[in-house]
Enzyme design. Structure first.
Site, PDB file in Angstrom:
ATOM      1  N   SER A  42       0.798  -1.225   0.000  1.00 17.20           N
ATOM      2  CA  SER A  42       0.000   0.000   0.000  1.00 17.20           C
ATOM      3  C   SER A  42       0.829   1.273   0.000  1.00 17.20           C
ATOM      4  CB  SER A  42      -0.952   0.013   1.196  1.00 17.20           C
ATOM      5  OG  SER A  42      -0.239  -0.196   2.402  1.00 17.20           O
ATOM      6  N   HIS A 267      -0.236   6.364   5.902  1.00 24.00           N
ATOM      7  CA  HIS A 267       0.175   6.120   4.516  1.00 24.00           C
ATOM      8  C   HIS A 267       0.496   7.437   3.819  1.00 24.00           C
ATOM      9  CE1 HIS A 267      -1.493   2.156   5.251  1.00 24.00           C
ATOM     10  NE2 HIS A 267      -0.940   1.750   4.124  1.00 24.00           N
TER      11      HIS A 267
END
Length: 286
Positions: A42, A267
């Site tokens: 990711s 992220h």
């Protein structure tokens, strides 16, 4: 707080020029029209950054670093990055989900590699070490509480050691399938500054250092495996200084536990993915 994160993060992983360990025998700079395969988890796929492309469970963005880099290089991109991917998913199918809802399986990422592949980028390891889950467990709203470091330090150290052989096998597999490809491995970026910024990001100073230290140790394994396999390693930490999750929404490249920009918690956001693409592109002569 953990309940809020659970649905958003799920299996997602905790990602100037900063180059390290470019081998002397590296392939020539990538030419326009090159066949480019992007592999990874990711950090590379860019979950929740508009716009989505590919299988929904992979959280793959049209503005992840692979897409930005392919545009800069004028390369023909085949992006198979997928949230939740581990080293085993290079050769095994991966089950995907969104907020706990099954979204099916995706093929092994190595299926994208061919003998004519010119460039491969790879970001992998965070899920093997399990850093997002540990970061969730280290949330602490009590400044007098016991740090989580003692609970997870040995586990993280062992999983980080285990990553080396797994990553070695992945690199051997890439070379076997795409013998002429230039292979580029990225590390993961600066997630939180030294001593953190409690309560802006709700981890104690000791745990902020432990978590980023775990990222740095994982980066060391990635760097060493890149050097051992004649690949190029891209260190994203130095250039990330001043862009960690403690910074303002307009400065950060990495989102914190509660994102201030469209991105998954813990992220990179679109700004971070673009910055990573620029760093990699500079190494490739883009």
């Amino acid at each position: 707080m953990k309940r809020l994160l659970h649905g958003m993060v799920g299996a997602l992983v905790i990602a100037g020029t900063a180059l390290a360990a470019t081998p002397a025998h590296a392939a020539p700079l990538v030419e326009a029209g090159a066949e480019y395969v992007a592999l990874g988890d990711s950090m590379a796929s860019g979950p929740l950054i508009p716009d989505i492309t590919g299988p929904i469970g992979c959280g793959r963005s049209t503005h992840n670093y692979a897409h930005e880099l392919a545009g800069a290089l004028d390369a023909d991109l085949h992006d198979v990055t997928c949230s939740g991917a581990r080293t085993k998913h290079m050769t095994e199918s991966q089950s995907t989900s969104v907020a706990g809802v099954d979204t099916g399986t995706v093929p092994p990422q190595f299926n994208a590699l061919t003998a004519s592949t010119d460039l491969v980028t790879l970001t992998i390891g965070g899920n093997d070490v399990g850093l997002v889950g540990i970061a969730e467990d280290c949330i602490n709203l009590d400044p007098t509480a016991t740090p989580c470091k003692g609970e997870f330090e040995a586990e993280v150290a062992q999983k980080t050691r285990d990553l080396g052989p797994s990553l070695s096998a992945v690199l051997d597999g890439i070379r076997a399938r795409s013998p002429k490809a230039r292979i580029v491995l990225t590390g993961y970026g600066l997630y939180i500054k030294p001593n953190g910024c409690w309560p802006v990001q709700p981890v104690l100073p000791t745990d902020a250092n432990f978590l980023q230290g775990a990222v740095n140790a994982m980066n060391g394994v990635i760097r060493d495996q890149a050097a051992a396999h004649g690949a190029t390693y891209i260190d994203l930490v130095p250039a990330s200084a001043g862009h960690d999750a403690c910074q303002s929404a307009s400065k950060r490249w990495i989102e914190g536990y509660v994102p201030l920009n469209p991105a998954a918690p813990l992220h990179p956001n679109a700004r971070g993915e673009a910055a990573y693409a620029a760093i990699i592109g500079s190494a490739l002569g883009a």
